[in-house]
Design an enzyme around this catalytic site. Structure first.
Site, mmCIF file in Angstrom:
data_model
loop_
_atom_site.group_PDB
_atom_site.id
_atom_site.type_symbol
_atom_site.label_atom_id
_atom_site.label_comp_id
_atom_site.label_asym_id
_atom_site.label_seq_id
_atom_site.Cartn_x
_atom_site.Cartn_y
_atom_site.Cartn_z
ATOM 1 N N HIS A 1 34.296 19.028 -47.740
ATOM 2 C CA HIS A 1 34.276 17.705 -48.374
ATOM 3 C C HIS A 1 34.972 17.796 -49.714
ATOM 4 O O HIS A 1 34.867 18.816 -50.392
ATOM 5 C CB HIS A 1 32.827 17.210 -48.557
ATOM 6 C CG HIS A 1 32.739 15.740 -48.733
ATOM 7 N ND1 HIS A 1 32.872 15.142 -49.970
ATOM 8 C CD2 HIS A 1 32.569 14.744 -47.830
ATOM 9 C CE1 HIS A 1 32.775 13.824 -49.803
ATOM 10 N NE2 HIS A 1 32.595 13.557 -48.526
ATOM 11 N N GLU B 1 29.889 14.266 -40.587
ATOM 12 C CA GLU B 1 30.447 14.027 -39.255
ATOM 13 C C GLU B 1 29.868 14.941 -38.178
ATOM 14 O O GLU B 1 29.894 14.603 -37.004
ATOM 15 C CB GLU B 1 31.978 14.182 -39.299
ATOM 16 C CG GLU B 1 32.670 13.294 -40.307
ATOM 17 C CD GLU B 1 32.660 11.826 -39.944
ATOM 18 O OE1 GLU B 1 31.598 11.343 -39.484
ATOM 19 O OE2 GLU B 1 33.683 11.161 -40.120
HETATM 20 N N1 ACO Z 1 38.059 24.051 -42.039
HETATM 21 C C1 ACO Z 1 38.835 25.037 -42.485
HETATM 22 N N2 ACO Z 1 39.316 25.115 -43.732
HETATM 23 C C2 ACO Z 1 38.968 24.146 -44.562
HETATM 24 C C3 ACO Z 1 38.131 23.067 -44.185
HETATM 25 C C4 ACO Z 1 37.672 23.042 -42.860
HETATM 26 N N3 ACO Z 1 36.878 22.082 -42.415
HETATM 27 N N4 ACO Z 1 37.952 22.257 -45.252
HETATM 28 C C5 ACO Z 1 38.650 22.764 -46.265
HETATM 29 N N5 ACO Z 1 39.266 23.918 -45.850
HETATM 30 C C6 ACO Z 1 40.087 24.819 -46.629
HETATM 31 C C7 ACO Z 1 41.547 24.364 -46.690
HETATM 32 O O1 ACO Z 1 42.275 24.855 -45.587
HETATM 33 C C8 ACO Z 1 41.979 24.995 -48.005
HETATM 34 O O2 ACO Z 1 42.209 26.359 -47.769
HETATM 35 P P1 ACO Z 1 43.422 27.137 -48.560
HETATM 36 O O3 ACO Z 1 43.071 27.010 -50.020
HETATM 37 O O4 ACO Z 1 43.369 28.505 -48.020
HETATM 38 O O5 ACO Z 1 44.673 26.365 -48.218
HETATM 39 C C9 ACO Z 1 40.733 24.879 -48.868
HETATM 40 O O6 ACO Z 1 39.631 24.801 -47.972
HETATM 41 C C10 ACO Z 1 40.726 23.627 -49.711
HETATM 42 O O7 ACO Z 1 41.179 22.540 -48.915
HETATM 43 P P2 ACO Z 1 41.390 21.072 -49.467
HETATM 44 O O8 ACO Z 1 42.159 20.288 -48.451
HETATM 45 O O9 ACO Z 1 41.916 21.118 -50.860
HETATM 46 O O10 ACO Z 1 39.886 20.628 -49.528
HETATM 47 P P3 ACO Z 1 39.312 19.200 -49.661
HETATM 48 O O11 ACO Z 1 38.005 19.382 -50.267
HETATM 49 O O12 ACO Z 1 40.248 18.275 -50.297
HETATM 50 O O13 ACO Z 1 39.166 18.763 -48.128
HETATM 51 C C11 ACO Z 1 38.464 17.645 -46.239
HETATM 52 C C12 ACO Z 1 38.235 17.862 -47.731
HETATM 53 C C13 ACO Z 1 39.812 16.961 -46.040
HETATM 54 C C14 ACO Z 1 37.353 16.747 -45.705
HETATM 55 C C15 ACO Z 1 38.432 19.001 -45.513
HETATM 56 O O14 ACO Z 1 37.253 19.711 -45.811
HETATM 57 C C16 ACO Z 1 38.626 18.883 -44.023
HETATM 58 O O15 ACO Z 1 39.771 18.750 -43.568
HETATM 59 N N6 ACO Z 1 37.519 18.925 -43.211
HETATM 60 C C17 ACO Z 1 37.613 18.796 -41.787
HETATM 61 C C18 ACO Z 1 37.696 17.342 -41.361
HETATM 62 C C19 ACO Z 1 36.388 16.615 -41.584
HETATM 63 O O16 ACO Z 1 35.320 17.088 -41.245
HETATM 64 N N7 ACO Z 1 36.511 15.391 -42.135
HETATM 65 C C20 ACO Z 1 35.367 14.522 -42.425
HETATM 66 C C21 ACO Z 1 35.043 14.566 -43.872
HETATM 67 S S1 ACO Z 1 33.582 13.581 -44.248
HETATM 68 C C22 ACO Z 1 34.152 12.001 -44.298
HETATM 69 O O17 ACO Z 1 35.241 11.713 -44.677
HETATM 70 C C23 ACO Z 1 33.289 10.947 -43.817
#
Ligand code: ACO
Length: 361
Positions: A245, A303
């Site tokens: 998140h 989710e």
């Molecule tokens: N699986 C694997 N790696 C992840 C995940 C994940 N679910 N979430 C974050 N990361 C990793 C990224 O790959 C990144 O790694 P890196 O630094 O090696 O490149 C690091 O964590 C930071 O990623 P960001 O994109 O900067 O993190 P952010 O906090 O902005 O992402 C997000 C939030 C987009 C929700 C992300 O966690 C994600 O894609 N999750 C999976 C999709 C999901 O479950 N979405 C629903 C969110 S809840 C909602 O909106 C209602």
């Protein structure tokens, strides 16, 4: 410059507060745990709308008005449903909502609250070759959605779905709420603002995640080795759906609320064994993510257990984002009104980094 507007405060709001470090969600002065399972969705709609619509009635009258709005939406849109049904279920719902008047009154807002709840079961039934079932204005909002869907239905399931709608009704300045506020700031109507929210919600990084959670659980079940499957996904650069998140650095409080709802639906039933399996997958995912991304605290988000709850309620995974919209629409409307009340157009700057034209002297 913050690429994803991280940490940028773009609005003052009385509607909700997400405490990412503490793992708390406040909705208009109430904690999530105070509302979820205790307040009905219609009551929470009233809480969110309070102060934004002059003629807002009390709880019971508003719930009756939402019931009437469900009937009105059905009657207005029924002639077009056959044309919408061949689209994917989310696009079909969005196209149906686009046909509603783009006004600013309470009646416009209530039609928008009603629309995803009415359109989703009607469109699902049409794709199954069944006739849509008309809403019952006197039924509870969630109970009526299940009745129109025509799948499993019981007071316990209706309560579970109602708790879900309350749990996702608002959540700070998430992507879809921000999109809604941007459109509302232009003084476009509520329907236009909600369509912006719907567009943003669809993506898998936001409200499109719970369908893929089910696909992940099925794939892991078939593979027989959760840790290996999840590690392979990470190695291929994929994200694990239902985890991570932008704001929460601890567990999303909505995940625990929804998990408890799924647990109450049955420990010995099919839902119970699905829950037990999902818990082992969750544990494996948290461990794999901890090792793969030690720099980031990636925890379970809303989710993951949304997927289990909506599956138990009889929705197909393609329609999960529709049901999310059925809950979040109230928050979007309240934010749209709050933004409009500021009278301020949202218009940030971009920094030009492209080529510079030759200036002719
Ligand atoms: N699986 C694997 N790696 C992840 C995940 C994940 N679910 N979430 C974050 N990361 C990793 C990224 O790959 C990144 O790694 P890196 O630094 O090696 O490149 C690091 O964590 C930071 O990623 P960001 O994109 O900067 O993190 P952010 O906090 O902005 O992402 C997000 C939030 C987009 C929700 C992300 O966690 C994600 O894609 N999750 C999976 C999709 C999901 O479950 N979405 C629903 C969110 S809840 C909602 O909106 C209602």
């Amino acid at each position: 410059m913050a690429n994803g507007l991280d940490d940028v405060v773009a609005a003052d709001t009385v509607l909700s507060d997400v405490d990412g470090a503490g793992g708390h969600l406040t909705i208009r002065g109430h904690s999530l745990t105070e509302l979820a399972g205790h307040w009905r969705y219609g009551q929470v709609v009233r809480l969110l709308f309070d102060g934004f619509f002059d003629e807002l009635p009390g709880d019971a009258e508003l719930e009756r008005a939402i019931g009437k709005a469900r009937v009105e939406v059905f009657e207005r849109l029924q002639p077009m449903l056959g044309q919408l049904a061949p689209l994917d279920i989310y696009s079909a719902m969005r196209a149906g909502i686009a046909l509603l008047p783009d006004g600013e009154e309470l009646a416009d807002a209530l039609r928008l609250v009603a629309a995803p709840t009415v359109l989703t079961p009607a469109l699902l039934r049409l794709t199954r070759g069944e006739k849509p079932v008309a809403p019952d204005a006197r039924a509870g909002h969630a109970a009526d959605m299940l009745r129109m869907l025509g799948g499993p239905s019981s007071p316990a399931l209706a309560k579970a779905l109602d708790t879900y709608l309350v749990t996702v009704c608002d959540h700070g300045l998430n992507a879809s709420t921000f999109a809604t506020r941007v459109v509302a700031s232009t003084q476009a109507g509520l329907t236009s603002a909600i369509l912006a929210g719907l567009g943003a919600l669809k993506g898998p990084l936001h409200g499109g995640a719970p369908g893929p959670v089910i696909e992940m659980l099925d794939a892991i079940e078939a593979s027989g080795d959760a840790a290996a499957w999840l590690s392979d996904e990470i190695a291929r650069g994929e994200r694990i759906m239902g985890f991570g998140h932008r704001i929460y650095r601890v567990r999303d409080p909505r995940a625990d609320v929804l998990k408890a709802v799924v647990r109450r639906l049955g420990t010995r039933s099919e839902t119970g064994s699905r829950l037990a399996f999902a818990e082992t997958v969750e544990q494996a995912a948290l461990e794999v993510l901890k090792v793969a991304k030690p720099q980031r605290s990636i925890q379970t988000n809303v989710e993951f257990y949304t997927a289990l709850l909506l599956e138990a309620a009889g929705f197909p995974k393609e329609a999960f984002s529709n049901v999310f919209a059925a809950g979040r629409v109230a928050g979007w409307i309240a934010h749209a009104r709050e933004q409009q009340a500021t009278g301020r157009l949202i218009r940030p700057q971009s920094r030009y980094v492209g080529p510079v034209p030759d200036l002719v002297a």
